[in-house]
Design an enzyme around this catalytic site. Structure first.
Site, PDB file in Angstrom:
ATOM      1  N   VAL A 143       0.835  -1.198   0.000  1.00 35.94           N
ATOM      2  CA  VAL A 143       0.000   0.000   0.000  1.00 35.94           C
ATOM      3  C   VAL A 143       0.871   1.250   0.000  1.00 35.94           C
ATOM      4  O   VAL A 143       1.903   1.288   0.686  1.00 35.94           O
ATOM      5  CB  VAL A 143      -0.895   0.020   1.263  1.00 35.94           C
ATOM      6  CG1 VAL A 143      -1.696   1.307   1.353  1.00 35.94           C
ATOM      7  CG2 VAL A 143      -1.814  -1.180   1.301  1.00 35.94           C
ATOM      8  N   CYS A 144       0.442   2.272  -0.749  1.00 34.38           N
ATOM      9  CA  CYS A 144       1.080   3.593  -0.690  1.00 34.38           C
ATOM     10  C   CYS A 144      -0.013   4.655  -0.820  1.00 34.38           C
ATOM     11  O   CYS A 144      -1.185   4.372  -0.564  1.00 34.38           O
ATOM     12  CB  CYS A 144       2.161   3.744  -1.758  1.00 34.38           C
ATOM     13  SG  CYS A 144       1.517   3.839  -3.443  1.00 34.38           S
ATOM     14  N   ARG A 145       0.340   5.844  -1.252  1.00 29.62           N
ATOM     15  CA  ARG A 145      -0.647   6.918  -1.358  1.00 29.62           C
ATOM     16  C   ARG A 145      -1.607   6.698  -2.515  1.00 29.62           C
ATOM     17  O   ARG A 145      -2.813   6.832  -2.374  1.00 29.62           O
ATOM     18  CB  ARG A 145       0.051   8.273  -1.506  1.00 29.62           C
ATOM     19  CG  ARG A 145      -0.894   9.460  -1.438  1.00 29.62           C
ATOM     20  CD  ARG A 145      -0.151  10.775  -1.498  1.00 29.62           C
ATOM     21  NE  ARG A 145       0.327  11.077  -2.840  1.00 29.62           N
ATOM     22  CZ  ARG A 145      -0.408  11.615  -3.817  1.00 29.62           C
ATOM     23  NH1 ARG A 145      -1.664  11.909  -3.597  1.00 29.62           N
ATOM     24  NH2 ARG A 145       0.113  11.853  -4.994  1.00 29.62           N
ATOM     25  N   GLY A 163      -0.794   4.113  -5.317  1.00 31.32           N
ATOM     26  CA  GLY A 163      -0.588   2.825  -5.988  1.00 31.32           C
ATOM     27  C   GLY A 163       0.703   2.732  -6.770  1.00 31.32           C
ATOM     28  O   GLY A 163       1.101   1.646  -7.178  1.00 31.32           O
ATOM     29  N   MET A 211      -3.996   4.782  -0.574  1.00 31.03           N
ATOM     30  CA  MET A 211      -4.732   5.389   0.526  1.00 31.03           C
ATOM     31  C   MET A 211      -5.667   6.501   0.039  1.00 31.03           C
ATOM     32  O   MET A 211      -6.629   6.836   0.729  1.00 31.03           O
ATOM     33  CB  MET A 211      -3.763   5.922   1.580  1.00 31.03           C
ATOM     34  CG  MET A 211      -3.029   4.834   2.343  1.00 31.03           C
ATOM     35  SD  MET A 211      -4.112   3.636   3.178  1.00 31.03           S
ATOM     36  CE  MET A 211      -4.755   4.649   4.520  1.00 31.03           C
TER      37      MET A 211
END
Length: 98
Positions: A62-64, A66, A90
């Site tokens: 997971v990141c901000r 993708g 996110m």
């Protein structure tokens, strides 16, 4: 590379299904909230900390948005890890955070 959506991850958490989430965002981003139970390993440190991970376990990255989680997924896959990239990151997460 396998993909999942934030809605699918949220459903797994709600149904108490086993899921191993790694958040590769930076420290200041994670301070704003992360998915409950996610392990924080910034992307820049992932190569140096991948030995902490188990190759027999599947990880959801997971990141901000993708992009970085996609890079993290490629890195781990190239070293024999099983990973899934959460598309949308996110920014698309509607579930609870901690």
């Amino acid at each position: 590379m396998k993909h999942t959506t934030p809605a699918e991850v949220e459903a797994m958490l709600k149904n108490k299904q086993p899921i191993n989430i790694i958040d590769v965002r930076e420290v200041d981003e994670v301070k704003e909230g992360k998915i409950p139970g996610a392990v924080h390993i910034p992307l820049g440190l992932l190569e140096f900390r991948m030995h902490e991970l188990d190759k027999s376990t599947e990880y959801t990255m997971v990141c901000r948005s993708g992009g970085r989680s996609g890079m993290a997924s490629k890195l781990l896959e190239s070293h024999g890890y099983k990973v899934i990239n959460m598309t949308g990151g996110m920014m698309a997460w509607e579930g609870s955070t901690e």
